[in-house]
Structures are given as C-alpha cells and as structure tokens.
Design a protein around this motif. Sequence first.
Motif, mmCIF file in Angstrom:
data_model
loop_
_atom_site.group_PDB
_atom_site.id
_atom_site.type_symbol
_atom_site.label_atom_id
_atom_site.label_comp_id
_atom_site.label_asym_id
_atom_site.label_seq_id
_atom_site.Cartn_x
_atom_site.Cartn_y
_atom_site.Cartn_z
ATOM 1 N N LEU A 1 27.347 42.295 44.980
ATOM 2 C CA LEU A 1 28.108 42.515 46.210
ATOM 3 C C LEU A 1 27.922 41.344 47.163
ATOM 4 N N SER A 2 26.693 40.829 47.282
ATOM 5 C CA SER A 2 26.450 39.659 48.141
ATOM 6 C C SER A 2 27.278 38.471 47.699
ATOM 7 N N ILE A 3 27.284 38.206 46.392
ATOM 8 C CA ILE A 3 28.027 37.067 45.854
ATOM 9 C C ILE A 3 29.527 37.254 46.058
ATOM 10 N N THR A 4 30.016 38.449 45.762
ATOM 11 C CA THR A 4 31.456 38.724 45.911
ATOM 12 C C THR A 4 31.873 38.590 47.372
ATOM 13 N N LEU A 5 31.053 39.126 48.275
ATOM 14 C CA LEU A 5 31.354 39.026 49.701
ATOM 15 C C LEU A 5 31.382 37.572 50.147
ATOM 16 N N PHE A 6 30.399 36.804 49.723
ATOM 17 C CA PHE A 6 30.332 35.387 50.104
ATOM 18 C C PHE A 6 31.568 34.637 49.602
ATOM 19 N N GLU A 7 31.929 34.860 48.345
ATOM 20 C CA GLU A 7 33.072 34.156 47.780
ATOM 21 C C GLU A 7 34.377 34.570 48.469
ATOM 22 N N GLU A 8 34.496 35.838 48.817
ATOM 23 C CA GLU A 8 35.703 36.313 49.499
ATOM 24 C C GLU A 8 35.809 35.688 50.890
ATOM 25 N N ILE A 9 34.682 35.630 51.600
ATOM 26 C CA ILE A 9 34.685 35.014 52.934
ATOM 27 C C ILE A 9 34.949 33.518 52.827
ATOM 28 N N LYS A 10 34.442 32.907 51.777
ATOM 29 C CA LYS A 10 34.689 31.482 51.569
ATOM 30 C C LYS A 10 36.185 31.214 51.414
ATOM 31 N N GLN A 11 36.869 32.050 50.647
ATOM 32 C CA GLN A 11 38.312 31.878 50.474
ATOM 33 C C GLN A 11 39.059 32.140 51.775
ATOM 34 N N LEU A 12 38.660 33.185 52.488
ATOM 35 C CA LEU A 12 39.324 33.489 53.758
ATOM 36 C C LEU A 12 39.082 32.381 54.780
ATOM 37 N N SER A 13 37.890 31.797 54.753
ATOM 38 C CA SER A 13 37.562 30.729 55.704
ATOM 39 C C SER A 13 38.430 29.507 55.501
ATOM 40 N N ASN A 14 38.826 29.272 54.278
ATOM 41 C CA ASN A 14 39.659 28.112 53.990
ATOM 42 C C ASN A 14 41.081 28.273 54.509
ATOM 43 N N ARG A 15 41.454 29.510 54.827
ATOM 44 C CA ARG A 15 42.822 29.766 55.264
ATOM 45 C C ARG A 15 42.955 29.952 56.766
ATOM 46 N N ARG A 16 41.819 29.987 57.480
ATOM 47 C CA ARG A 16 41.904 30.187 58.927
ATOM 48 C C ARG A 16 40.705 29.570 59.613
ATOM 49 N N SER A 17 40.845 29.317 60.885
ATOM 50 C CA SER A 17 39.748 28.732 61.665
ATOM 51 C C SER A 17 38.756 29.807 62.057
ATOM 52 N N PHE B 1 25.084 28.372 51.208
ATOM 53 C CA PHE B 1 25.086 29.079 52.497
ATOM 54 C C PHE B 1 25.590 28.161 53.614
ATOM 55 N N LYS B 2 25.183 26.906 53.557
ATOM 56 C CA LYS B 2 25.574 25.950 54.594
ATOM 57 C C LYS B 2 26.955 25.349 54.355
ATOM 58 N N SER B 3 27.563 25.673 53.226
ATOM 59 C CA SER B 3 28.825 25.010 52.860
ATOM 60 C C SER B 3 30.036 25.592 53.577
ATOM 61 N N ILE B 4 29.898 26.771 54.173
ATOM 62 C CA ILE B 4 31.034 27.345 54.903
ATOM 63 C C ILE B 4 30.598 27.696 56.313
ATOM 64 N N PRO B 5 31.528 27.689 57.254
ATOM 65 C CA PRO B 5 31.166 28.026 58.634
ATOM 66 C C PRO B 5 30.784 29.494 58.745
ATOM 67 N N ILE B 6 29.938 29.798 59.722
ATOM 68 C CA ILE B 6 29.565 31.193 59.976
ATOM 69 C C ILE B 6 30.823 31.973 60.332
ATOM 70 N N PRO B 7 31.067 33.098 59.677
ATOM 71 C CA PRO B 7 32.331 33.812 59.890
ATOM 72 C C PRO B 7 32.337 34.649 61.165
ATOM 73 N N THR B 8 33.511 35.119 61.521
ATOM 74 C CA THR B 8 33.662 36.063 62.628
ATOM 75 C C THR B 8 33.482 37.477 62.086
ATOM 76 N N TYR B 9 33.292 38.426 62.993
ATOM 77 C CA TYR B 9 33.205 39.831 62.589
ATOM 78 C C TYR B 9 34.510 40.264 61.928
#
Length: 364
Positions: A79-95, A46-54
């Motif tokens: 769904l929680s795991i899939t959402l987290f992993e998807e946001i993790k990938q998106l977070s790596n591509r943008r600020s 949970f702490k490994s990625i920044p809090i995402p935007t809406y």
Amino acid sequence: MKTNDRLLTIANMIALILSFACSSDDPSPNPISNGDPVGPISAIDFKSIPIPTYELVLEAYENISIISPDLLVEESDQLSITLFEEIKQLSNRRSTGNDRILYESLSDKLTEEEWKLVLTNPYKSFLAFLTLKPSFDDSGSSFSCDPNLSLKDTKVDAIRHAYWNALMTLKISDMTFIEDLTNAHESNSDSEAAKLMDLHNNKIGRELALQYPTATGNELLTILLQYDFLFVDKGQPIPETYQGLVYIEGKKIFDVKMKGSLSNPDSGGPWDIEFDIYECGNTIRGNFTITRGAERQDRRFSGTMVDGLILLEVSNPLVFENPRGLYACTGMRMNLTGNEKSLEGRWTSSNCYRGGTVLLSNEN
C-alpha cells in the motif's frame, strides 16, 4: 634493504602517486548519501517528488480504492508503494507548490514529518484523512456567525482542531498514531503560541471522543460548539489543568466566565451556578454548571443577543451525558438582560413548572 621494507616503500610511493593523480583544484563533490528509507521507499525516491497536498493524497487514495480496493484494509508495504507511485504520477500532472495555511484549505501541503508518517502508516493515514474534509466543512459552517473573522488561531480554529482529533479517535484505535500525526502537522508551525494552542485543542478533542465513545461525530461537534473557551495572551502559558478549548485571536466582549445563583423552587432551593459564555456574531453559546452540596449538573446552551437582551435555549442532556438518568429540567429557556459585567433574568422549563431566576456576575 630487506625485501619487506622494499615492498612497503614501493606501496607508499604508489599511494602517493595515486593521490596526486586524483587530486585537482576543483575536487568532486561528496557522494550523495542514501540516508534512511521511509518505510519501503528509499531516501532517494522519497526526495524525488515534492511533498504533496492533502488534496493530492486524498485523490491518490480515491484512485487506489477503485483500482486496488483490497489494499485499503490494513497496513502493508505494498500500500505504501502503490500510494507513493500514485502520488508521483499525480504530482507530474499538477503543481504542489502552494504554501501551507495551517489547515485553512485542503490545498495546503503536508509537513515533511506528516508525509513520512503517511508512507509508514498508509492505512491509518487513509482513515485519518477521511476525516479531514468533514472537520473543515462542518466546523466552519457551524461557526459562520463570524464570516469576517480570520480563522487562524481563533475559536473556530480551536473547534476545528478538536473536532478533527475527535473524528479520528472515533475511526482509529491507535491513539499513539493520532497523536504522532497531529504533532507532525505542528512541526512547521509559524509561532510557538499557535503551536501550543493547537496541541492543547488536539488533546481535548481526543479526550472528548474517549469520554463519549458512543457519541456520533455530530454530537461531539455539538458539544464542542458549546464548550469552555479560554483566551490566552500570546506568550502566556496555558494552565496545565485547564480542560476546555483555548484561542489566542478574536476575543469578543461577551467571551466571559460568570458566577452566581440559579433559583429553583421545584427542587427545593437555589443552586450555585458557573456560566461559561462566548460571543459569535449575534449568537451566544456556552455551558453552565449548577451545584448544590454534592449535587451537580452540567448543561449547554445557545441563543441570540439583541440590544442587551440575551435569549437562550438550554440543550437537554444527551443520553451519554446523563448516564445515571438524573432528573433534569427540560425545555429550559433563559431571558437575561445586562452586559458583560452582570446578567440577570428568569428561566422557564417544560417540566420544572415554577421556573426561577438567574443572577450572574463577572468577577474579573
């Protein structure tokens, strides 16, 4: 020395030697605590990625709807795991370093409490986040009469919060979750006055949708745009019994409450009237209540104000606003003159043929 005593002495010496061997002038840091997991997500992850935007969360949901649409039908750890992993990938591509602007933009970051709720209630959060953009866009465009006014803590901010909660209530049956989510949003509020304002308006929006469960989103927005408004000075409490919207910035001259009389020869005599009116550029909106004995009608209006002349069109009651089918003057128009202290003029109607007069005064 007895055998047991000898063994105890040897054990103590070994422990003492080991304690010196492990000690140093620069002790190692305390081990990292795993903490409590967030649903199926470990605290470390949970702490490994920044809090995402809406915006980022919405994009992740959109991607899931394409790749795994079957997940977006109910709550599940998957769904929680899939959402987290998807946001993790998106977070790596943008600020995701944008500061929060209190729902002025979808590029704001969630609060940590919101982020936790998203991961523990991913399906309900999906439904809730579908209402974000409509609540931003529709409330803002409907209030475009004050383009130079900051949105924060103003009447449009009040409408936005109430409308968002109303839309969520139409879409989600779990009122506890909706309240938890909106409370979590306020957990990072930058002022107590703004927080209390938003929490109040959130509640009004939920209650409005529960009051009119057959209403559409557009109908609820129409009602909110002509709702009661109360300006509250910062530091002052919101009256506990007040059932309208509140705001703490952007008060205008014609944001007033008036009382008086409305004559109606067609109905046999005058009515007492309470007028709640507010200004938005050269637009005037609001509502009034007329009473005569046990009889009561609530009506909404909008119009324009030019050089002291106020021209108002009174909205016909929506079907669910008049469940008993009471007779109402339709196609009402009012032409009023005066100022924020007093207004007077005539009204006409398409079915109350003789019309009448209106006399109003501001008692404050």
